[in-house]
Structure formats: structure tokens, C-alpha cells
Design a protein around this motif. Sequence first.
Motif, PDB file in Angstrom:
ATOM      1  N   GLY A   1       0.420  -0.531   0.005  1.00 39.08           N
ATOM      2  CA  GLY A   1       0.058  -0.166  -0.015  1.00 39.08           C
ATOM      3  C   GLY A   1       1.327   1.464  -0.261  1.00 39.08           C
ATOM      4  N   LEU A   2       2.273   1.224  -0.280  1.00 37.15           N
ATOM      5  CA  LEU A   2       3.351   2.536   0.587  1.00 37.15           C
ATOM      6  C   LEU A   2       3.079   2.778  -1.476  1.00 37.15           C
ATOM      7  CD1 LEU A   2       5.694   1.219   2.153  1.00 37.15           C
ATOM      8  CD2 LEU A   2       3.472   3.049   2.867  1.00 37.15           C
ATOM      9  N   ALA A   3       3.213   4.340  -1.757  1.00 35.80           N
ATOM     10  CA  ALA A   3       3.861   5.105  -3.227  1.00 35.80           C
ATOM     11  C   ALA A   3       5.345   4.831  -3.085  1.00 35.80           C
ATOM     12  CB  ALA A   3       3.048   6.213  -2.775  1.00 35.80           C
ATOM     13  N   VAL A   4       5.598   4.083  -3.688  1.00 35.46           N
ATOM     14  CA  VAL A   4       6.965   4.178  -3.931  1.00 35.46           C
ATOM     15  C   VAL A   4       7.781   4.625  -5.482  1.00 35.46           C
ATOM     16  CG1 VAL A   4       9.329   2.475  -3.577  1.00 35.46           C
ATOM     17  CG2 VAL A   4       7.048   1.527  -3.074  1.00 35.46           C
ATOM     18  N   GLU A   5       8.731   5.318  -5.440  1.00 34.43           N
ATOM     19  CA  GLU A   5       9.006   5.483  -6.706  1.00 34.43           C
ATOM     20  C   GLU A   5      10.671   4.348  -6.976  1.00 34.43           C
ATOM     21  OE1 GLU A   5      10.395  10.012  -7.823  1.00 34.43           O
ATOM     22  OE2 GLU A   5       8.914  10.367  -6.678  1.00 34.43           O
ATOM     23  N   ILE A   6      11.046   4.817  -8.193  1.00 31.29           N
ATOM     24  CA  ILE A   6      11.893   4.248  -8.739  1.00 31.29           C
ATOM     25  C   ILE A   6      13.040   5.039  -9.035  1.00 31.29           C
ATOM     26  CG2 ILE A   6      13.666   2.197  -9.475  1.00 31.29           C
ATOM     27  CD1 ILE A   6      11.237   0.555  -9.121  1.00 31.29           C
ATOM     28  N   TYR A   7      14.400   5.567  -8.312  1.00 33.59           N
ATOM     29  CA  TYR A   7      14.723   6.589  -9.300  1.00 33.59           C
ATOM     30  C   TYR A   7      15.280   5.562 -10.724  1.00 33.59           C
ATOM     31  CZ  TYR A   7      17.411  10.855 -10.774  1.00 33.59           C
ATOM     32  OH  TYR A   7      17.797  11.942 -11.336  1.00 33.59           O
ATOM     33  N   PRO A   8      15.494   6.174 -11.588  1.00 29.07           N
ATOM     34  CA  PRO A   8      15.727   5.586 -13.292  1.00 29.07           C
ATOM     35  C   PRO A   8      17.243   5.525 -12.965  1.00 29.07           C
ATOM     36  CG  PRO A   8      15.024   7.253 -13.697  1.00 29.07           C
ATOM     37  CD  PRO A   8      14.808   7.783 -12.327  1.00 29.07           C
ATOM     38  N   GLY A   9      17.756   5.326 -13.092  1.00 32.20           N
ATOM     39  CA  GLY A   9      19.219   4.267 -13.627  1.00 32.20           C
ATOM     40  C   GLY A   9      19.549   4.932 -12.004  1.00 32.20           C
ATOM     41  N   GLU A  10      21.494   4.818 -12.698  1.00 33.71           N
ATOM     42  CA  GLU A  10      22.273   5.116 -11.444  1.00 33.71           C
ATOM     43  C   GLU A  10      22.346   6.676 -10.972  1.00 33.71           C
ATOM     44  OE1 GLU A  10      25.478   2.246 -10.068  1.00 33.71           O
ATOM     45  OE2 GLU A  10      25.463   0.651 -11.473  1.00 33.71           O
ATOM     46  N   CYS A  11      22.665   7.353  -9.967  1.00 30.84           N
ATOM     47  CA  CYS A  11      22.349   8.521  -9.691  1.00 30.84           C
ATOM     48  C   CYS A  11      23.921   8.575  -8.647  1.00 30.84           C
ATOM     49  CB  CYS A  11      20.938   9.071  -9.271  1.00 30.84           C
ATOM     50  SG  CYS A  11      21.566  10.946  -9.202  1.00 30.84           S
ATOM     51  N   SER A  12      23.908   9.894  -8.311  1.00 32.82           N
ATOM     52  CA  SER A  12      25.344  10.357  -7.521  1.00 32.82           C
ATOM     53  C   SER A  12      24.386  10.543  -5.970  1.00 32.82           C
ATOM     54  CB  SER A  12      26.240  11.480  -7.969  1.00 32.82           C
ATOM     55  OG  SER A  12      24.912  12.458  -7.294  1.00 32.82           O
ATOM     56  N   GLU A  13      25.194  10.434  -4.806  1.00 28.33           N
ATOM     57  CA  GLU A  13      24.252  10.577  -3.658  1.00 28.33           C
ATOM     58  C   GLU A  13      24.141  11.622  -3.800  1.00 28.33           C
ATOM     59  OE1 GLU A  13      25.500   9.304   0.414  1.00 28.33           O
ATOM     60  OE2 GLU A  13      25.997   8.046  -0.708  1.00 28.33           O
ATOM     61  N   GLU A  14      24.595  12.684  -4.111  1.00 30.40           N
ATOM     62  CA  GLU A  14      24.125  14.330  -3.914  1.00 30.40           C
ATOM     63  C   GLU A  14      22.702  14.562  -4.870  1.00 30.40           C
ATOM     64  OE1 GLU A  14      26.263  18.503  -4.859  1.00 30.40           O
ATOM     65  OE2 GLU A  14      27.826  16.155  -4.132  1.00 30.40           O
ATOM     66  N   ASP A  15      22.830  13.767  -5.996  1.00 25.91           N
ATOM     67  CA  ASP A  15      21.861  14.478  -6.769  1.00 25.91           C
ATOM     68  C   ASP A  15      20.774  13.650  -6.263  1.00 25.91           C
ATOM     69  OD1 ASP A  15      23.028  16.001  -8.598  1.00 25.91           O
ATOM     70  OD2 ASP A  15      23.553  14.223 -10.207  1.00 25.91           O
ATOM     71  N   ILE A  16      21.022  12.310  -6.097  1.00 28.44           N
ATOM     72  CA  ILE A  16      19.431  11.611  -5.372  1.00 28.44           C
ATOM     73  C   ILE A  16      18.783  12.676  -4.107  1.00 28.44           C
ATOM     74  CG2 ILE A  16      19.085  10.069  -4.025  1.00 28.44           C
ATOM     75  CD1 ILE A  16      18.980   8.941  -6.423  1.00 28.44           C
ATOM     76  N   LEU A  17      19.616  12.855  -2.483  1.00 31.80           N
ATOM     77  CA  LEU A  17      19.255  13.705  -2.273  1.00 31.80           C
ATOM     78  C   LEU A  17      18.886  14.868  -2.233  1.00 31.80           C
ATOM     79  CD1 LEU A  17      19.419  13.169   0.833  1.00 31.80           C
ATOM     80  CD2 LEU A  17      20.874  14.660   0.801  1.00 31.80           C
ATOM     81  N   THR A  18      18.431  15.629  -3.590  1.00 32.82           N
ATOM     82  CA  THR A  18      18.975  17.056  -3.815  1.00 32.82           C
ATOM     83  C   THR A  18      17.681  17.038  -4.653  1.00 32.82           C
ATOM     84  OG1 THR A  18      21.332  17.634  -5.009  1.00 32.82           O
ATOM     85  CG2 THR A  18      19.148  19.131  -5.728  1.00 32.82           C
ATOM     86  N   TYR A  19      16.963  15.958  -5.628  1.00 34.61           N
ATOM     87  CA  TYR A  19      15.783  15.505  -6.360  1.00 34.61           C
ATOM     88  C   TYR A  19      14.806  15.177  -4.734  1.00 34.61           C
ATOM     89  CZ  TYR A  19      12.341  12.863  -8.606  1.00 34.61           C
ATOM     90  OH  TYR A  19      10.912  12.503  -9.287  1.00 34.61           O
ATOM     91  N   ALA A  20      15.248  14.019  -4.011  1.00 36.99           N
ATOM     92  CA  ALA A  20      13.886  13.892  -3.118  1.00 36.99           C
ATOM     93  C   ALA A  20      13.653  14.741  -2.160  1.00 36.99           C
ATOM     94  CB  ALA A  20      15.099  12.634  -2.276  1.00 36.99           C
ATOM     95  N   ARG A  21      14.613  15.987  -1.824  1.00 35.14           N
ATOM     96  CA  ARG A  21      14.159  17.278  -1.268  1.00 35.14           C
ATOM     97  C   ARG A  21      13.883  18.293  -1.536  1.00 35.14           C
ATOM     98  NH1 ARG A  21      19.287  17.405   2.248  1.00 35.14           N
ATOM     99  NH2 ARG A  21      18.893  16.287   4.152  1.00 35.14           N
ATOM    100  N   SER A  22      13.352  18.556  -3.186  1.00 35.38           N
ATOM    101  CA  SER A  22      12.792  18.463  -4.219  1.00 35.38           C
ATOM    102  C   SER A  22      10.952  17.779  -4.121  1.00 35.38           C
ATOM    103  CB  SER A  22      13.439  18.808  -5.773  1.00 35.38           C
ATOM    104  OG  SER A  22      12.857  17.525  -6.472  1.00 35.38           O
ATOM    105  N   LYS A  23      11.907  16.851  -3.925  1.00 35.07           N
ATOM    106  CA  LYS A  23      10.202  16.055  -3.824  1.00 35.07           C
ATOM    107  C   LYS A  23       8.817  15.925  -2.768  1.00 35.07           C
ATOM    108  CE  LYS A  23       8.438  13.920  -7.258  1.00 35.07           C
ATOM    109  NZ  LYS A  23       7.745  12.844  -7.789  1.00 35.07           N
TER     110      LYS A  23
END
Lengths: 210, 428
Positions: free
Chosen positions: B362-384
Motif C-alpha cells: 500500500g505504499l507509493a514508491v518511486e524508483i530512480y531511473p538509473g544510477e545516480c550520485s548520492e548528492e543528486d538523489i538527495l537534491t531530487y528527494a528534497r525537491s519532491k
Amino acid sequence: MKYITIALAKGRLAELSLDIFESIGLNCCEMKEKTRRLIFTDEDNKVKFVLVKAADVPTYVEYGAADIGIVGKDTLLEEARNLYEVLDLGFGTCRMVVAGPEELKDKFDTLNNKRVATKYPRIARDYFHIKKGQTIEVIKLHGSVELAPLVGLSDVIVDIVESGKTLAENGLVVFEEICKISARLIVNRVSMKMEKDRIMDIVEKVKQKI
Amino acid sequence: MSRWKLHTPEGVQDILQEECMVKREIEERIEGVFQSWGYYEVQTPTFEFYDVFAGESGIIKQETMFKFFDHQGRILVLRPDITTPIARMVATKLNDMLPPIRIYYIGNAFRYDEPYQGAKLREFTQAGIEMIGTNTPESDAEAIVITIQALLASGLEDFQIDIGQVEFFKGLMEQTGLDEEQIEKIRVLIDSKNSLAIEELIDSYDIDDKLKATILNLPSLFGGIEIIDRAEKEVVNERARKALENIREVYNILLDYGVEKYISIDLGMVQSLNYYTGIIFKGFTHGLGFPICSGGRYDGLINEFGKNMPAIGVAIGINRLMSALDWKGVGFNLSTVDTLINYKAKGRKKAFQIAHELRNQGLAVEIYPGECSEEDILTYARSKKLGGIITIYDEENIELYNLDTDKKVKTTVSSLLARAKSKTESGE
């Protein structure tokens, strides 16, 4: 308590309106100072006044951005907005007329292509199309309408006339009167219902003064 | 680039994510109310033949319809309302159903207003009901109560439903003996509460003085139920008296429903006389200069499609309702994405499995498409504004990053899934 917002048409109509509102006990002294502000508040009565261009008063009231407005009947007819027109305030009186050069007066009805210059295209069309059953070409102008027949831009004009002095000085005469014009108090359709007591209180008091 | 490529035409708009969620939420709540009262949804085509809307009692002006042609040269229109197509549908396809037929709809309608006036949309969403085949005060009251329940369910609290009865005005006019054109002039003036002009106009007609006084009084006949008492004292004919009786009956039923605090009366509400045949009502609220809903009895409409069936209905303007709710600051708990999953090369298959498992829980889960740097992932997650990030390194090793508390925990796949499961079960 929610503010009641009153929209006034900038200029002489606003001054006359303020006199009335002052006489019924609203505090308008903020507005009498020379200032460029457009919004004024009477905190004691929870009333706001906004100053807008005359042609915009019906728009503010129709959308409910103002609950009450004071505006000339000419503007109301031209804007044809969906609102309540509650009082005739009896000031700002003048006439909406068809005017043109003297020599055209008797021939105008039989003229084939009638060109009408005016600031009031809707009023002109309604009058000629619906009331007289005549087709006209409307030339929309924003001012100095009296000039149009003199330089051949139009055959006649539809405009408001107070004393008739401007017309006379430009060699024009009144052909027909379309209607009488004066200042009106208008109310938004929803405000009238949601704030009935406060609005009707203002309306009744203003009514006593006219 | 061509001139209009980046623009939308006047009167239509894009609805972006959050606004769209709010809109759907409101629509669902209103539909829920309709369904709980035993109404069934129908859908009619987005465009129809112009003829459907061009009838005698047509409420919508020809100029305001979007028109186009089919291959045979017939005129088509984008539906300017949904009630008329439903009337067509009922008359031609549902006419042997036992009444009352209870129908609801939700959909977009299209009107072209000239001149275009800012906030008035040319494409707008309407949600409404129609109750067909019965003509009783109880049906009238039901339509009004459902409207109130729907508005309440949407989150609106202070609003007012104004009830009028067009037969009252028609009765008075019958008494005057004036012709249609003269009546229309009076109607327009009463509808704009222009007392002075009404006085001038009726003074020019030969009408009984007492009747004149009643007509002059019409613009001020709005307020509580005492308005009916006031109107009853006036000299009115049978037709007008019956109209007053009808309002009182409907009001008494509304008392039994316990919704009287939302109700007021306006006998000066006199629009669309050819369309409406009885009770009419509109809903108002603070912060919006226009009615949020409009309804009434239209016993003549379905007859235009060949079947004589009485009906009452209401349409709620969803876009206007949204503006009102927004103005009042009514908040909505909108669903959000719970978790972002990102993975390193060795963890991809596991990442998909975990995402699938969490979604099943029952959770809503996003998968980041492809590998990515930790920093970019964090920025993206925070922006959303996501709650957390799960990084999957390989078959077993993962890291949980709670963005709310800013804590990172290394853990294993099996313990993560067990934890998520117990969370969902305890209803967290």
C-alpha cells in the motif's frame, strides 16, 4: 467581521459619492487627503473603499471583488454585467443622445450606410439594431467623439450630453435622446445575500439622503 | 516557433498535479454523496447535434455554444450543459424505467462567453444530479438536501441556498394581463432588483394598484421563511398562491431533514422562465461573486424530446467550488510518494522486488531511473519532499535514509520488508 468593499469611479462621481457616505456616518476622511493610494479603510465600520476607473466598477462588483459600487448608468448599460442595480442616486445626471451636423438631422433615418462614432458601442448597437431596427457601422473611439463627424470619420455620434455646450461649439445638434443617465448604486448578487443586513442598512441609509 | 504554440486559448486551463489532486478529491467526495443517495452515474457524449440544445425552452444562448460541422454538413456543438443531453437520453432510452429515475453525472461543459470575461471559464466541470419522473415537494427537497450534503462533503461550511419559485412570478404576470414582451421587460428589471425602473415601467401599464404594489415589492422579497408569510398577505391569484404553498411545503420537508440553517428564500429570483417550471435554487458563499451551484424543476424539458416527464436537478460548478475552498483556506490531505528507491548496479533486481513488495503493502514508491550520485538523489528527494530514500547496494545490503529526521541506517532486505509490513498492518 468581514469588510464591505465599495468601488467608486475615480473623479467627480467619487467625490459626490463620498459626501453621501460621509453623511450616513462612514469615515471617508482618509480619501480626502491628496494621495495616490487606491484603497482606503474605515476600521470602525469595517468598510473599504477602492478607487477604480469608471468602466471597471461593474466588473469589480460582478466578480465580488467589491460588494457595492457607484457608477453612471451609461457605464452600466455599456458593460451589461450581471448584478443588482439598487438605487438611482440622482446625481451625475445627463443624457445619452444621438447627435450630428444640423443638415443631416432630417436625412439621417434614410441614410443607407450609417457610421456612428461612440465610446459606447453596445449602447449604440442596442439602440439602432434593436430599438430602431437599423443597421449601423460602429466606430469605437476613446474620447473627443464630437470631432468624428467634423472630419468625416462618422456621420453621427452617440455620446453623453450634460449642458450641450460642447456639442454646440462643434456645430452639432441632438437628433434623438436614447435615455437619461445618472449615478447608480449597484450590489454584487452574492454579497446581497451573504451580507444582507449590512448592505441593506447602507442602501436604506443612502436612500434617505437622496 | 509558430505564434500560439506555447499558449492555451482564453478560457481553458491546465490543471497541475496538486490542484488536480484537490479537484479529484472534491469530485470523489461529491460523487460519494450522490451514490449514497442512490444515484447512478451516466455519461453522455462531449459533442452532440446543435438541435438538441436549440429547443423552445433552451436555457443556453446560441451565441455561447462552440459549433462545428460533420461531413454531412450538420451542426455539432460541444455540450454547453449536461442536463439537456440527459433529458434526450432519458426520453429516448430510459422512458420505460419506473420513476423516480435517479441519475448523476460529472463532466466538462463548454460555453463561449462574448466578450471573454477573465475568470469565467469556457471549459468547466459540472457535477450534478437529476431526479426524473416525479413532481413532488419531496423530490424538490431531496435535490436541495443532496446539494447541501455535497457542498459540506467538499469541505465548504458557510454557504447559503436561496430558493425561489418561478410560478409565483408567472402567476402575478398572468394577473396583469400583459403580453410576453412586456413581461420579459419586467422580469429583467426584477432580476436585477432595479426597483426604480420597475416602478417607472409598471406605472406606464394599466394594472390594478394592489397588484402593482406586489410587483414593486418583489425585489425586496428575499430573506428567511417569513418572506412567504409576507407574500401570502399580498393579493395573489391561485397560481401564485400555489407557488408559495409549494415553497412552504418544500421548506417544511427541509426542516425534517434538519438543514434549514442553510436555506433562505428569494421570490425575486426570476431567471430562465421558459426552462424552469417550479422551484429554483442557487448556492452562494463568501469570497466568490458567482453562485457555486444552480438547480430547479424543469418539467417541460424532457417533453421536447418526445416524452412528458417531470424532473428536478442541480449542477455544482466544481471550478467555482475549488476557488471558494481555496479562498477559505480549506486544506486537503493529499496522497504523497512515501519512498524513493535507488540502487547500485548489483542491487537492481532486488530494488525492483522491494519496490513491488512495498507497493503491494500500500505504499507509493518511486524508483530512480538509473544510477545516480548520492548528492543528486538527495537534491531530487528534497525537491519532491519525499519522506525517505532507500539505497540498495546488492542482494542483501541496503541503507535507509529518513529525510524527516536526517538519520541514516544500514540494514538488510529481510528486516526492511518485515518492518514495512508491520507498519501497514498497524495502520501507520
